[in-house]
Write an enzyme that holds these catalytic residues in place. Structure first.
Site, mmCIF file in Angstrom:
data_model
loop_
_atom_site.group_PDB
_atom_site.id
_atom_site.type_symbol
_atom_site.label_atom_id
_atom_site.label_comp_id
_atom_site.label_asym_id
_atom_site.label_seq_id
_atom_site.Cartn_x
_atom_site.Cartn_y
_atom_site.Cartn_z
ATOM 1 N N ARG A 1 -20.292 1.502 8.093
ATOM 2 C CA ARG A 1 -20.849 2.772 7.610
ATOM 3 C C ARG A 1 -22.042 2.580 6.694
ATOM 4 N NH1 ARG A 1 -15.022 4.705 5.692
ATOM 5 N NH2 ARG A 1 -15.009 2.471 5.353
ATOM 6 N N LYS B 1 0.834 -1.209 0.000
ATOM 7 C CA LYS B 1 0.000 0.000 0.000
ATOM 8 C C LYS B 1 0.863 1.250 0.000
ATOM 9 C CE LYS B 1 -4.507 -1.013 2.128
ATOM 10 N NZ LYS B 1 -5.409 -0.622 3.217
ATOM 11 N N SER C 1 -11.038 7.767 5.365
ATOM 12 C CA SER C 1 -9.664 8.272 5.260
ATOM 13 C C SER C 1 -9.377 8.699 3.823
ATOM 14 C CB SER C 1 -8.656 7.199 5.685
ATOM 15 O OG SER C 1 -8.781 6.940 7.060
HETATM 16 P P1 ADP Z 1 -8.996 -0.392 6.433
HETATM 17 O O1 ADP Z 1 -7.723 -0.224 5.676
HETATM 18 O O2 ADP Z 1 -9.085 -1.661 7.214
HETATM 19 O O3 ADP Z 1 -10.262 -0.082 5.658
HETATM 20 P P2 ADP Z 1 -9.551 2.025 7.864
HETATM 21 O O4 ADP Z 1 -8.547 2.779 8.644
HETATM 22 O O5 ADP Z 1 -10.118 2.696 6.660
HETATM 23 O O6 ADP Z 1 -8.854 0.688 7.553
HETATM 24 O O7 ADP Z 1 -10.773 1.604 8.772
HETATM 25 C C1 ADP Z 1 -10.618 0.895 9.981
HETATM 26 C C2 ADP Z 1 -11.969 0.626 10.616
HETATM 27 O O8 ADP Z 1 -12.620 1.857 10.887
HETATM 28 C C3 ADP Z 1 -12.960 -0.164 9.757
HETATM 29 O O9 ADP Z 1 -13.720 -1.001 10.604
HETATM 30 C C4 ADP Z 1 -13.835 0.875 9.183
HETATM 31 O O10 ADP Z 1 -15.133 0.371 8.873
HETATM 32 C C5 ADP Z 1 -13.909 1.853 10.334
HETATM 33 N N1 ADP Z 1 -14.238 3.185 9.866
HETATM 34 C C6 ADP Z 1 -13.681 3.865 8.862
HETATM 35 N N2 ADP Z 1 -14.274 5.073 8.680
HETATM 36 C C7 ADP Z 1 -15.245 5.137 9.608
HETATM 37 C C8 ADP Z 1 -16.259 6.099 9.925
HETATM 38 N N3 ADP Z 1 -16.400 7.238 9.252
HETATM 39 N N4 ADP Z 1 -17.074 5.837 10.945
HETATM 40 C C9 ADP Z 1 -16.932 4.696 11.635
HETATM 41 N N5 ADP Z 1 -16.046 3.726 11.372
HETATM 42 C C10 ADP Z 1 -15.221 3.937 10.371
#
Ligand code: ADP
Length: 151
Positions: free
Chosen positions: A90, A41, A127
């Protein structure tokens, strides 16, 4: 001791993650935020920056720990004695994706995945959207905790 692992990339930490972690702390004795290291990544923030953002955001919360890990999430859970994986949901796409992973993890281990529905106010935040706003010089500060700052 009920310990949950909250795995993710956290590139960077958002208000959505923050909400899930805060609520996780009410449910578990310890929430270990585990930043996965994936050599394939391309991250916007370095591992050190991502770790610092989270540590800083939860410096007043003794039940939150921040670590990094490589390899399978369930193997790391066993290593640190975490019986639960915490994930945020989400939308239906998250559900479909997470369902397959959670079923697989249950086939391979006894670890339970606990899902929390995101707060309505942060459910649209990801993110990748934050990174887009940053790249385009927008005001990302309304989407992330104060500890997340671009140099
Ligand atoms: P990944 O690379 O595993 O997708 P992330 O950092 O994007 O990692 O997400 C990690 C966790 O946080 C996942 O369970 C994701 O669903 C949750 N998550 C991401 N964005 C949000 C949000 N806006 N609200 C709640 N949970 C979130």
């Amino acid at each position: 001791m009920k310990r949950a692992l909250f795995p993710g990339s956290f590139d960077p930490l958002t208000l959505g993650h923050y909400d899930i972690i805060k609520r996780g702390v009410q449910l578990f004795d310890e929430v270990v935020i585990a930043i996965g290291i994936n050599a394939d990544k391309n991250y916007m923030f370095t591992l050190e920056e991502r770790k610092k953002f989270i540590e800083e955001a939860f410096k007043e919360e003794p039940k939150v720990k921040v670590v990094t890990y490589k390899g399978m999430t369930i193997d790391f859970c066993k290593e640190i004695d975490a019986e639960f994986i915490l994930r945020g949901l989400r939308n239906p796409a998250d559900f479909e994706f997470e369902k397959a992973i959670a079923h697989t993890n249950r086939m391979l281990s006894k670890i339970e995945t606990i899902f929390l529905l995101t707060a309505a106010s942060t459910s649209y935040i990801s993110s990748s959207i934050v990174r887009d706003v940053i790249r385009n010089k927008g005001d990302y500060s309304v989407l992330v905790p104060d500890s997340v700052r671009v140099k």
